[in-house]
Enzyme design. Structure first.
Site, PDB file in Angstrom:
ATOM      1  N   GLU A  30      48.151  34.864  32.679  1.00 12.37           N
ATOM      2  CA  GLU A  30      46.853  35.135  32.541  1.00 12.37           C
ATOM      3  C   GLU A  30      46.314  33.855  33.472  1.00 12.37           C
ATOM      4  OE1 GLU A  30      44.757  37.143  32.138  1.00 12.37           O
ATOM      5  OE2 GLU A  30      42.877  36.398  32.112  1.00 12.37           O
ATOM      6  N   HIS A  32      66.593  30.871  36.444  1.00  7.31           N
ATOM      7  CA  HIS A  32      67.427  32.126  37.018  1.00  7.31           C
ATOM      8  C   HIS A  32      66.762  32.544  38.590  1.00  7.31           C
ATOM      9  CE1 HIS A  32      69.542  32.393  33.535  1.00  7.31           C
ATOM     10  NE2 HIS A  32      68.334  31.994  32.809  1.00  7.31           N
ATOM     11  N   ASN A  80      29.686  58.264  40.946  1.00  2.00           N
ATOM     12  CA  ASN A  80      30.825  57.298  40.718  1.00  2.00           C
ATOM     13  C   ASN A  80      32.046  58.209  40.122  1.00  2.00           C
ATOM     14  OD1 ASN A  80      32.302  55.151  39.605  1.00  2.00           O
ATOM     15  ND2 ASN A  80      31.364  55.286  37.807  1.00  2.00           N
ATOM     16  N   GLY A  81      32.989  57.935  40.884  1.00  3.79           N
ATOM     17  CA  GLY A  81      34.311  58.600  40.333  1.00  3.79           C
ATOM     18  C   GLY A  81      34.986  59.204  41.842  1.00  3.79           C
ATOM     19  N   ARG A 136      30.508  46.228  39.659  1.00  7.96           N
ATOM     20  CA  ARG A 136      31.278  47.389  39.589  1.00  7.96           C
ATOM     21  C   ARG A 136      31.781  47.635  40.870  1.00  7.96           C
ATOM     22  NH1 ARG A 136      30.930  50.488  34.900  1.00  7.96           N
ATOM     23  NH2 ARG A 136      31.461  52.353  36.040  1.00  7.96           N
ATOM     24  N   LYS A 147      34.789  45.232  38.526  1.00  6.87           N
ATOM     25  CA  LYS A 147      35.069  44.871  37.052  1.00  6.87           C
ATOM     26  C   LYS A 147      35.922  46.185  36.355  1.00  6.87           C
ATOM     27  CE  LYS A 147      34.044  42.631  33.505  1.00  6.87           C
ATOM     28  NZ  LYS A 147      34.860  41.433  33.324  1.00  6.87           N
ATOM     29  N   CYS A 171      32.153  51.791  41.215  1.00  9.66           N
ATOM     30  CA  CYS A 171      30.882  51.880  41.721  1.00  9.66           C
ATOM     31  C   CYS A 171      29.639  52.031  40.512  1.00  9.66           C
ATOM     32  CB  CYS A 171      30.675  53.176  42.389  1.00  9.66           C
ATOM     33  SG  CYS A 171      31.709  53.416  43.589  1.00  9.66           S
ATOM     34  N   GLU A 198      43.047  35.565  41.261  1.00  8.79           N
ATOM     35  CA  GLU A 198      41.608  36.588  41.404  1.00  8.79           C
ATOM     36  C   GLU A 198      40.540  35.958  42.196  1.00  8.79           C
ATOM     37  OE1 GLU A 198      41.194  37.820  37.327  1.00  8.79           O
ATOM     38  OE2 GLU A 198      40.871  39.749  38.150  1.00  8.79           O
ATOM     39  N   LYS A 234      44.257  34.536  36.772  1.00  7.38           N
ATOM     40  CA  LYS A 234      42.745  33.975  37.041  1.00  7.38           C
ATOM     41  C   LYS A 234      42.748  33.253  38.441  1.00  7.38           C
ATOM     42  CE  LYS A 234      41.009  35.833  35.023  1.00  7.38           C
ATOM     43  NZ  LYS A 234      41.123  36.666  33.914  1.00  7.38           N
ATOM     44  N   TRP A 280      32.054  50.689  45.567  1.00  5.27           N
ATOM     45  CA  TRP A 280      33.414  49.955  45.746  1.00  5.27           C
ATOM     46  C   TRP A 280      34.104  50.888  46.316  1.00  5.27           C
ATOM     47  CZ3 TRP A 280      38.517  51.021  43.751  1.00  5.27           C
ATOM     48  CH2 TRP A 280      39.372  49.782  44.172  1.00  5.27           C
TER      49      TRP A 280
HETATM   50  O1  M6R Z   1      38.062  46.874  31.466  1.00  4.90           O
HETATM   51  P1  M6R Z   1      39.650  46.584  31.184  1.00  4.90           P
HETATM   52  O2  M6R Z   1      40.020  45.430  30.238  1.00  4.90           O
HETATM   53  O3  M6R Z   1      40.442  47.917  30.720  1.00  4.90           O
HETATM   54  O4  M6R Z   1      40.158  46.009  32.739  1.00  4.90           O
HETATM   55  C1  M6R Z   1      41.420  45.991  32.981  1.00  4.90           C
HETATM   56  C2  M6R Z   1      41.527  45.248  34.042  1.00  4.90           C
HETATM   57  O5  M6R Z   1      41.019  45.554  35.098  1.00  4.90           O
HETATM   58  C3  M6R Z   1      41.064  43.547  34.124  1.00  4.90           C
HETATM   59  O6  M6R Z   1      41.424  43.154  33.035  1.00  4.90           O
HETATM   60  C4  M6R Z   1      41.121  42.781  35.271  1.00  4.90           C
HETATM   61  O7  M6R Z   1      42.612  42.304  35.486  1.00  4.90           O
HETATM   62  C5  M6R Z   1      40.379  41.648  35.268  1.00  4.90           C
HETATM   63  N1  M6R Z   1      39.702  41.705  36.683  1.00  4.90           N
HETATM   64  C6  M6R Z   1      41.077  40.513  35.063  1.00  4.90           C
HETATM   65  O8  M6R Z   1      40.222  39.272  35.199  1.00  4.90           O
END
Ligand code: M6R
Length: 609
Positions: free
Chosen positions: A482, A505, A98-99, A27, A604, A2, A489, A486, A74
């Site tokens: 990674e 395996h 937020n929290g 966020r 984020k 949030c 996501e 990506k 969020w």
């Molecule tokens: O802010 P941070 O690097 O701690 O965030 C960690 C993950 O939440 C962040 O890398 C997430 O996996 C991203 N959406 C990746 O693109």
């Protein structure tokens, strides 16, 4: 999770709040809301879905007033509906939060017994009722906020207004980030820096259990308990343009293309050629302390965890120290073996990821030294560790991390050199090739970005696949992970990253003529082995997209599609490989018509467990 924004001053507040919320949508974006205080009355507007819906609502019926709070959500407690959207109101009290309030159920039951009626399913509404309850009992607004917040368990950043004090706004935090912007008789509150940048560069990063009351053109800072507080504002020199799209279609694309510049910023002033050493200003640990390190434990989440896996290869090879890399949410709950001989490295773009922060606290309790690799200056993780290597990537707005990731890789490389020099495993004579690689890296990255059109063509060709497999070995195995993350996501295609040698395996059973397999086959120490793994895929009808070294005809003759990367040292290869991986995910997402910058279900910064 949030984003919250607040404004108090002389200007019309609603446009400032909306512009601020737009910069915080990364966020969370499942509902949004705003409240202005006008003529002593609180006017609350909320809408489900993206911020644009709220903007539309206000166009149809504008809000007046020069005090306002806003929120982009969020969902944690309660579905993403209008009724659960913030701000929440109880009597005269209105707030955004937020929290997560962990003891909200108990408080809610008590307040219900006192005849408070709840409208939403959120934990936040409890805070509003608790404050209202104390005000009914005779407390003033400020005291009611103070005492109520002290009863909360969990995490919060809040911004509050009250109809009883129309010229006042209050902000406080415990566990969730909050930045205060200091203007000329006007003040800004936000979960992050970008909403404030257009208005002032003088900011205060509120610490836990601190509170600020804005009234009559002044900001009164205090502890939550009411004790005095000396604050030191910081001058933030990010330009507002750094937080805008700069002509690109999406923030993610802009952030991919600004990576050479970002890496230059990560390196700036840190390579000391006269001494063959690395200068990390905020590292906070003496050479003697660094030399005492006997093992390294890296904790992070998501993409940052992948950079930690690359860090393991760098540190083990060059510093000759054992390195474990843990997912922070696992580390914190598994009674980890760490002590004073351990150096914990917490990697986090935001510096606010709840699990990573908890892992830092756990390790520190057990006596470990802790440093952070962070992008956001003065973030919680940066503050709670003994030292920080800032990545200096600038604000990253796209939810899918790109430039933050590659700058983490470079920051870890720099830290490896520093640790190696302090511990004696890297002599001055061995530094030169590292410096040469790092100094050439931005130019090589520019070359990799020229692959954009070729990657787009690949994306067009394979966009309809239901699954993807990514294979890599050694230091490039994390890049396979990674690449898969990506794609998942932002394109919503199922993808898996695997160490190429492990494929036989199990995952080899998945291979058929419908499965694109991205194989990282650079000319490095694993080349022959990876080519064999690639053959295993081809023999079973798999469609290989090979990321290989310029001029490699052997791979070109075998793979269905090849993409050539410039020749480079194996230690910086992960940075170069990341670029086409990011572009592949980006183009597939665009072709599918997805929301690239705000993919579904994600946020984020994950500031909740
Ligand atoms: O802010 P941070 O690097 O701690 O965030 C960690 C993950 O939440 C962040 O890398 C997430 O996996 C991203 N959406 C990746 O693109």
């Amino acid at each position: 999770m949030c984003g919250i924004v607040g404004y108090i001053g002389q200007q019309p507040a609603a446009p400032i709040i909306l512009a601020g919320l737009q910069k915080l949508e990364y966020r969370g974006y499942d509902s949004a809301g705003i409240c202005t205080i006008d003529g002593g009355f609180a006017d609350v507007r909320r809408s489900k879905g993206k911020l644009q819906n709220l903007v539309q609502l206000l166009e149809d019926s504008p809000l007046q007033g020069s005090v306002a709070i806003g929120h982009t959500r969020w969902a944690t407690h309660g579905k993403p509906t209008e009724v659960n959207a913030h701000p929440h109101q109880a009597g005269p009290v209105v707030l955004v939060h937020n929290g997560i309030i962990e003891n909200y159920l108990g408080l809610k039951m008590e307040l219900r017994d006192q005849k408070h009626n709840f409208k939403s399913e959120t934990d936040t509404e409890v805070i509003a009722h608790l404050i209202e309850h104390k005000m009914i009992g005779g407390s003033g607004f400020v005291d009611a906020v103070r005492t109520s917040l002290q009863e909360l368990e969990g995490a919060y950043a809040v911004c509050l207004v009250s109809e009883t004090e129309p010229g006042m706004m209050i902000a406080a935090k415990h566990g969730s980030p909050l930045v205060i912007g200091l203007g000329d008789q006007e003040f800004f509150v936000a979960s992050d820096i970008p909403p404030i940048l257009n208005h002032t560069r003088e900011m205060v990063f509120l610490e836990d259990d601190q509170m600020v009351v804005f009234k009559d053109g002044f900001a009164h800072f205090s502890t939550l308990a009411g004790g005095p507080l000396t604050i030191t504002p910081r001058h933030i020199d990010w330009s507002p343009l750094m937080a805008e799209k700069g002509g690109y279609r999406h923030f993610m694309l802009k952030e991919i293309f600004e990576q050479p510049r970002a890496v230059q910023d990560t390196l700036a002033g840190r390579l000391l050629e006269d001494e063959w050493d690395v200068c990390l200003d905020n590292i906070g640990l003496s050479d003697a302390k660094l030399a005492q390190v006997r093992r390294v434990c890296i904790v992070a989440c998501g993409t940052s965890w992948h950079s930690g896996l690359v860090g393991k290869f760098l540190l083990e090879e060059h510093c000759r120290l054992p390195v474990e890399v843990d997912i922070a949410s696992e580390f914190r709950y598994r009674n980890p073996v760490v002590g004073p001989e351990t150096l914990l490295i917490a990697i986090s773009q935001s510096g606010e990821t709840a699990d990573t922060l908890a892992a830092v606290r756990e390790a520190k309790l057990r006596g470990a030294l802790a440093i952070a690799v962070c992008n956001v200056i003065d973030s919680s993780i940066a503050r709670e560790t003994d030292g920080v290597v800032y990545t200096h990537a600038g604000p990253e707005i796209g939810v899918a991390s790109t430039k933050a990731f590659v700058t983490q890789l470079v920051a870890l490389y720099l830290f490896m050199l520093r640790l190696g020099r302090a511990g004696g495993s890297i002599t001055p004579e061995r530094m030169m090739p590292h410096f040469t690689s790092l100094l050439h890296l931005p130019a090589l990255m520019e070359q990799a970005l020229l692959l954009d059109n070729a990657v787009e063509a690949i994306a067009r060709h394979y966009q309809h696949a239901g699954d993807f497999l990514f294979l890599g070995r050694g230091i490039n195995y994390p890049i396979a992970l990674e690449g898969a993350l990506k794609l998942k996501e932002i394109s919503y295609i199922h993808a898996e990253g695997y160490p190429a040698g492990e494929m036989k395996h199990g995952p080899i059973a998945l291979i058929d003529e419908n499965l694109p397999v991205v194989v990282i086959a650079l000319r490095d120490r694993h080349y022959e082995k990876v080519v064999s793994n690639m053959e295993e895929v081809i023999a079973r009808g798999g469609r290989v997209i090979a990321f290989c070294t310029e001029g490699d005809d052997e791979v070109r003759n075998r793979a269905e599609t090849v993409l050539y990367l410039p020749e480079c040292s194996e230690w910086i290869a992960p940075v170069l490989l990341s670029i086409p991986m990011q572009l592949l995910a980006y183009h597939v997402s665009v072709l599918k018509g997805n929301d690239v910058d705000q993919p579904r279900n994600l946020a984020k910064s994950v500031t909740v467990e």
